[in-house]
Scaffold this active site. Structure first.
Site, mmCIF file in Angstrom:
data_model
loop_
_atom_site.group_PDB
_atom_site.id
_atom_site.type_symbol
_atom_site.label_atom_id
_atom_site.label_comp_id
_atom_site.label_asym_id
_atom_site.label_seq_id
_atom_site.Cartn_x
_atom_site.Cartn_y
_atom_site.Cartn_z
ATOM 1 N N ASP A 165 1.001 -1.081 0.093
ATOM 2 C CA ASP A 165 0.236 -0.284 0.138
ATOM 3 C C ASP A 165 0.768 1.275 0.223
ATOM 4 O OD1 ASP A 165 -2.283 -1.836 0.109
ATOM 5 O OD2 ASP A 165 -2.805 -1.519 2.161
HETATM 6 N N1 URA Z 1 -2.083 -5.592 3.730
HETATM 7 C C1 URA Z 1 -2.006 -5.208 4.063
HETATM 8 O O1 URA Z 1 -2.505 -4.520 4.177
HETATM 9 N N2 URA Z 1 -1.081 -3.487 3.425
HETATM 10 C C2 URA Z 1 -0.364 -4.015 2.257
HETATM 11 O O2 URA Z 1 0.541 -2.979 2.012
HETATM 12 C C3 URA Z 1 -0.121 -5.533 1.915
HETATM 13 C C4 URA Z 1 0.027 -6.157 3.288
#
Ligand code: URA
Length: 236
Positions: free
Chosen positions: A101
């Site tokens: 993310d």
């Molecule tokens: N899970 C999440 O919630 N965000 C990420 O970036 C990776 C795994």
């Protein structure tokens, strides 16, 4: 994926304008098929021939990046945000293997090797990924156990390989939890905790398969060794 004329021009074969002419006039083949449409997009490992001459394929490159927060894990972004590919100095058309993310930090692999990317991202290959999540409050023993035993996320069971409490900060009232998953659904870690009423305040990926961040600082990267690349291929 890039436009065919851009790839031909980038290879040094000819200018972009001349490449467009060659495409329109039926001189260009991609993986053995004639392509005359200008917008056609191709992958780095597609075989391109012009008048029977094969364009040289790019050498494969593999990077391990410690992703900072505030970067998108895509090659293009409609909102013009900073991209992880901009952190790596290369003229090759690399892209991230999977996603972290925008606000997640940590271990992210980037490559121009479509075969390896497909292998690692395929759900059947079950690559273990370890995250450290800082929560907005202290987590209960019951909730930790619920996660350990597996819980339904969007109607699909999610059972981590491992979950462990790293610390409970009684004074500032938050927990840090380490969690290892073999699945790669978007936002999966945040969704696990939000299902039980917790917000993930910080998320850091510390391990991807056998690879770890070691002493790479945030925003730093290194190339994988040949041994590591072979191991990624062999483990699957
Ligand atoms: N899970 C999440 O919630 N965000 C990420 O970036 C990776 C795994």
């Amino acid at each position: 994926m890039e436009r065919l004329q851009k790839i031909i021009a980038a290879s040094g074969y000819t200018s972009r304008r001349k490449a467009e002419e060659l495409i329109k006039n039926g001189h260009v083949y991609v993986n053995g098929e004639k392509v005359t449409e200008l917008g056609t997009k191709v992958k780095g490992d597609d075989e391109i021939t012009i008048d029977g001459v094969q364009l040289k394929k790019e050498d494969k490159v593999y990077y391990l990046l410690n992703k900072p927060s505030g970067y998108v894990s895509t090659v293009d972004d409609d909102l013009n945000r900073k991209k992880v590919v901009d952190l790596i100095e290369t003229n090759k058309r690399i892209y991230p293997i999977g996603r972290l993310d925008y606000d997640t930090t940590g271990l992210l692999l980037l490559t121009n090797d479509g075969d390896l990317a497909n292998i690692l991202m395929h759900p059947s290959h079950k690559v273990a990924k370890t995250y450290v999540a800082k929560l907005n409050k202290i987590i209960t023993k019951e909730d930790l156990l619920t996660i350990k035993n597996g819980l339904m996320i969007d109607n699909i069971l999610c059972k981590p390989v491992n979950v462990r409490l790293r610390k409970n900060k009684q004074k500032s009232k938050y927990s840090t939890v380490e969690i290892t998953l073999e699945e790669g659904r978007n936002h999966i870690v945040k969704n696990i905790f939000s299902t039980l009423g917790y917000d993930v305040k910080k998320l850091n990926r510390i391990k991807y398969d056998f690879l770890e961040l070691d002493n790479l600082g945030v925003g730093e990267y290194r190339e994988l060794t040949i041994k590591e690349v072979k191991k990624l291929y062999q483990n699957k």
